[in-house]
Write a protein that holds these residues in place. Structure first.
Motif, PDB file in Angstrom:
ATOM      1  N   GLY A  24       0.815  -1.213   0.000  1.00  0.00           N
ATOM      2  CA  GLY A  24       0.000   0.000   0.000  1.00  0.00           C
ATOM      3  C   GLY A  24       0.845   1.258   0.000  1.00  0.00           C
ATOM      4  O   GLY A  24       2.062   1.219   0.196  1.00  0.00           O
ATOM      5  N   PRO A  25       0.208   2.417  -0.220  1.00  0.00           N
ATOM      6  CA  PRO A  25       0.946   3.684  -0.216  1.00  0.00           C
ATOM      7  C   PRO A  25       1.351   4.078   1.208  1.00  0.00           C
ATOM      8  O   PRO A  25       0.517   4.408   2.044  1.00  0.00           O
ATOM      9  N   LYS A  26       2.631   4.032   1.480  1.00  0.00           N
ATOM     10  CA  LYS A  26       3.129   4.303   2.833  1.00  0.00           C
ATOM     11  C   LYS A  26       2.945   5.770   3.216  1.00  0.00           C
ATOM     12  O   LYS A  26       2.685   6.080   4.367  1.00  0.00           O
ATOM     13  N   ILE A  27       3.087   6.683   2.266  1.00  0.00           N
ATOM     14  CA  ILE A  27       2.988   8.108   2.596  1.00  0.00           C
ATOM     15  C   ILE A  27       1.581   8.453   3.058  1.00  0.00           C
ATOM     16  O   ILE A  27       1.402   9.220   4.004  1.00  0.00           O
ATOM     17  N   LEU A  28       0.573   7.874   2.431  1.00  0.00           N
ATOM     18  CA  LEU A  28      -0.802   8.128   2.842  1.00  0.00           C
ATOM     19  C   LEU A  28      -1.039   7.607   4.256  1.00  0.00           C
ATOM     20  O   LEU A  28      -1.703   8.251   5.063  1.00  0.00           O
ATOM     21  N   GLU A  29      -0.450   6.459   4.561  1.00  0.00           N
ATOM     22  CA  GLU A  29      -0.580   5.881   5.888  1.00  0.00           C
ATOM     23  C   GLU A  29       0.029   6.807   6.938  1.00  0.00           C
ATOM     24  O   GLU A  29      -0.558   7.040   8.004  1.00  0.00           O
TER      25      GLU A  29
END
Length: 50
Positions: A24-29
């Motif tokens: 998944g997108p780590k930055i969004l997390e």
């Protein structure tokens, strides 16, 4: 299945439990996590708990 055979099979045999995906997108997390921290901090300050 004994404890020894359960550990001998390794992680490849484990079933997915519906948790977060690894790709998944780590930055969004991170952004959502920090947003939650800031919102909780603002709530605590507004309620006078700090």
């Amino acid at each position: 299945m004994t404890a020894h055979t359960a550990t001998a099979t390794g992680t490849a045999a484990r079933a997915r439990t519906g948790g977060p995906k690894d790709d998944g997108p780590k930055i969004l997390e991170h952004v959502m996590g920090w947003t939650l921290v800031v919102v909780i901090a603002m709530l605590v300050v507004q309620l006078g708990l700090l």
